[in-house]
Design a protein around this motif. Structure first.
Motif, PDB file in Angstrom:
ATOM      1  N   ALA A   1      29.064  54.272   5.977  1.00 50.48           N
ATOM      2  CA  ALA A   1      29.366  55.638   5.528  1.00 50.48           C
ATOM      3  C   ALA A   1      28.412  56.041   4.406  1.00 50.48           C
ATOM      4  O   ALA A   1      27.847  57.139   4.414  1.00 50.48           O
TER       5      ALA A   1
ATOM      6  N   ASN B   1      41.858  55.099   0.945  1.00 48.76           N
ATOM      7  CA  ASN B   1      41.686  53.795   1.577  1.00 48.76           C
ATOM      8  C   ASN B   1      43.053  53.123   1.710  1.00 48.76           C
ATOM      9  O   ASN B   1      43.656  52.730   0.709  1.00 48.76           O
TER      10      ASN B   1
ATOM     11  N   ARG C   1      32.965  52.390   6.925  1.00 50.12           N
ATOM     12  CA  ARG C   1      34.212  52.926   7.488  1.00 50.12           C
ATOM     13  C   ARG C   1      34.595  51.987   8.616  1.00 50.12           C
ATOM     14  O   ARG C   1      33.886  51.903   9.641  1.00 50.12           O
TER      15      ARG C   1
ATOM     16  N   THR D   1      33.725  48.228   0.614  1.00 48.25           N
ATOM     17  CA  THR D   1      32.500  48.398  -0.161  1.00 48.25           C
ATOM     18  C   THR D   1      32.019  46.994  -0.497  1.00 48.25           C
ATOM     19  O   THR D   1      32.718  46.243  -1.174  1.00 48.25           O
TER      20      THR D   1
ATOM     21  N   GLN E   1      41.714  47.070   5.734  1.00 44.55           N
ATOM     22  CA  GLN E   1      41.655  48.358   5.059  1.00 44.55           C
ATOM     23  C   GLN E   1      40.762  49.321   5.835  1.00 44.55           C
ATOM     24  O   GLN E   1      40.100  48.930   6.796  1.00 44.55           O
ATOM     25  N   ASP E   2      40.754  50.582   5.422  1.00 43.69           N
ATOM     26  CA  ASP E   2      39.941  51.596   6.100  1.00 43.69           C
ATOM     27  C   ASP E   2      38.476  51.529   5.682  1.00 43.69           C
ATOM     28  O   ASP E   2      37.587  51.790   6.490  1.00 43.69           O
ATOM     29  N   TYR E   3      38.225  51.284   4.399  1.00 44.78           N
ATOM     30  CA  TYR E   3      36.852  51.295   3.863  1.00 44.78           C
ATOM     31  C   TYR E   3      36.586  49.988   3.114  1.00 44.78           C
ATOM     32  O   TYR E   3      37.403  49.585   2.277  1.00 44.78           O
TER      33      TYR E   3
ATOM     34  N   ALA F   1      38.749  55.089  -1.869  1.00 48.73           N
ATOM     35  CA  ALA F   1      37.656  54.202  -1.444  1.00 48.73           C
ATOM     36  C   ALA F   1      36.642  54.100  -2.589  1.00 48.73           C
ATOM     37  O   ALA F   1      36.420  55.066  -3.333  1.00 48.73           O
TER      38      ALA F   1
ATOM     39  N   GLY G   1      32.422  48.194  11.779  1.00 53.77           N
ATOM     40  CA  GLY G   1      32.507  49.599  11.398  1.00 53.77           C
ATOM     41  C   GLY G   1      31.155  50.253  11.271  1.00 53.77           C
ATOM     42  O   GLY G   1      30.115  49.670  11.623  1.00 53.77           O
TER      43      GLY G   1
ATOM     44  N   GLN H   1      29.001  51.116   1.730  1.00 50.98           N
ATOM     45  CA  GLN H   1      30.407  51.408   2.039  1.00 50.98           C
ATOM     46  C   GLN H   1      30.544  51.579   3.556  1.00 50.98           C
ATOM     47  O   GLN H   1      29.821  52.371   4.164  1.00 50.98           O
TER      48      GLN H   1
END
Ligand code: NAP
Length: 333
Positions: A79, A4, A40, A103, A99-101, A29, A76, A38
């Motif tokens: 995931a 992440n 993406r 939660t 950020q990429d992920y 992540a 997003g 979570q």
């Protein structure tokens, strides 16, 4: 767990937020707990409000703490889900961070339908920006057909929608924006009645020309000298919707103007500030109506999509230099 990538706040800015205030980190992540999901993240919304969120002190939300992942709205695909209402592959929006992920608790997520409108429109006209234009204009200004509406930051994400909604409601729409290209776009493509280039024109004089009976509604995105110029041209019983003051956000010396606030008294007018999140319970109503206008072609959504999470510090500054054309979005996948 996948890696992440994240931008964290390293220091509070003074003036324009340069690269030195951001820190790049890479961690694993986080697995969702019961009731969490979570996501993406595919696209992040870049908003002038983010400048306010990194200041110390009291505001409508707590400031982002030093060392924390920078707050940002995003969109997003789920995931991993540990909540019955969400399944992998669902598309969602929420406050995800740079950020990429993300939660996050499922309660903070909104499902979106990509068959209805493409990805970016859900971050613009059908997202927080569209809700700001819809409620900040219709609820706060209460415009009537035939009235003259002026909007600053008119070629931007919120402003471009406000001017178009004004036209839909039978008003005259005058936009104020920086530069010839943005001004001609407003008139030729979005149907504004006129546009004023604040970088080369005397705004106060131009308003006298375009608004001979005065300004009934002013949707203020910028504050400062432009607010003062509009206040000098108010009609009787004018309504000012105070949405933002971007001309002041990076000024370390604090806010200037309007020195002529006495015009509010003389013209029996009012200014009302608002925060879009206060309308959360009514978003559905706005989404339905905006969707109809998008479908009929009465409302156009202009987005400016830039690439790469790593480019955030530079791309963010485009909001303050005026290099964005419409809703500024960072695509990270
Ligand atoms: N109250 C709420 O709940 C709420 C919610 C969302 C947004 N907002 C506010 O709405 C405003 C617009 O946000 P947005 O997302 O639509 O951004 P945007 O208008 O798409 O982008 C910012 C624009 O501001 C203009 N600008 C920058 N510096 C300026 C200056 N010194 N003087 C005049 N104009 C300047 C630039 O356009 P030019 O090229 O024309 O200069 C730039 O493109 C902001 O003030 C934001 O804080 C408020």
């Amino acid at each position: 767990m996948p890696t992440n990538r994240q931008w964290r706040l390293a220091a509070r800015p003074v003036g324009l937020p340069d690269k030195s205030i951001w820190q790049w980190t890479e961690t694993a992540a986080i697995d969702p707990k019961e009731g969490e999901v979570q996501v993406r993240i595919h696209e992040l919304s870049l908003d002038p409000a983010m400048r306010g969120w990194i200041n110390e002190g009291k505001s409508y939300v707590p400031p982002v703490g030093i060392g924390e992942v920078m707050r940002a709205l995003g969109l997003g695909e789920v995931a991993v889900s540990r909540h019955p209402n969400f399944a992998p592959g669902d598309w969602v929006t929420g406050i995800f961070g740079l950020q990429d992920y993300a939660t996050a608790p499922a309660a903070g997520l909104n499902k979106i339908d990509l068959r209805v409108q493409p990805l970016e429109v859900w971050l613009h006209a059908l997202g927080m920006t569209g809700m700001t234009a819809y409620f900040g204009f219709l609820d706060v200004c209460d415009p009537k057909p035939g009235e003259t509406v002026v909007v600053s930051g008119a070629a931007g994400a919120v402003g471009s929608l406000v001017g178009q909604i004004a036209k839909i409601k039978g008003c005259r729409a005058i936009g104020i924006a920086g530069g010839k290209d943005k001004c001609s776009y407003l008139v030729s493509k979005l149907g504004f009645d006129a546009a004023i280039d604040y970088k080369t024109e005397d705004v106060r004089a131009a308003l006298e020309t375009h608004c001979p009976k005065g300004v009934d509604c002013y949707f203020d995105n910028v504050g400062g000298a432009i607010l003062e110029a509009v206040m000098a041209n108010l009609a009787l019983h004018a309504r000012i919707s105070f949405c933002g003051a971007i001309s002041q956000y990076n000024d370390p010396d604090g806010v200037t103007g309007p020195r002529n606030y006495r015009q509010l008294l003389v013209r029996r007018s009012r200014v009302q500030g608002f925060i879009v999140f206060d309308y959360a319970a009514r978003y559905g109503e706005a989404v339905r109506e905006m969707m109809g206008w998008l479908k009929s072609g009465q409302l156009k959504s202009r987005v400016d999509v830039r690439q790469g999470l790593e480019n955030f510090p530079d791309v963010f500054l485009k909001l303050f230099s005026g290099e964005n054309n419409g809703k500024l979005i960072l695509k990270i996948i």
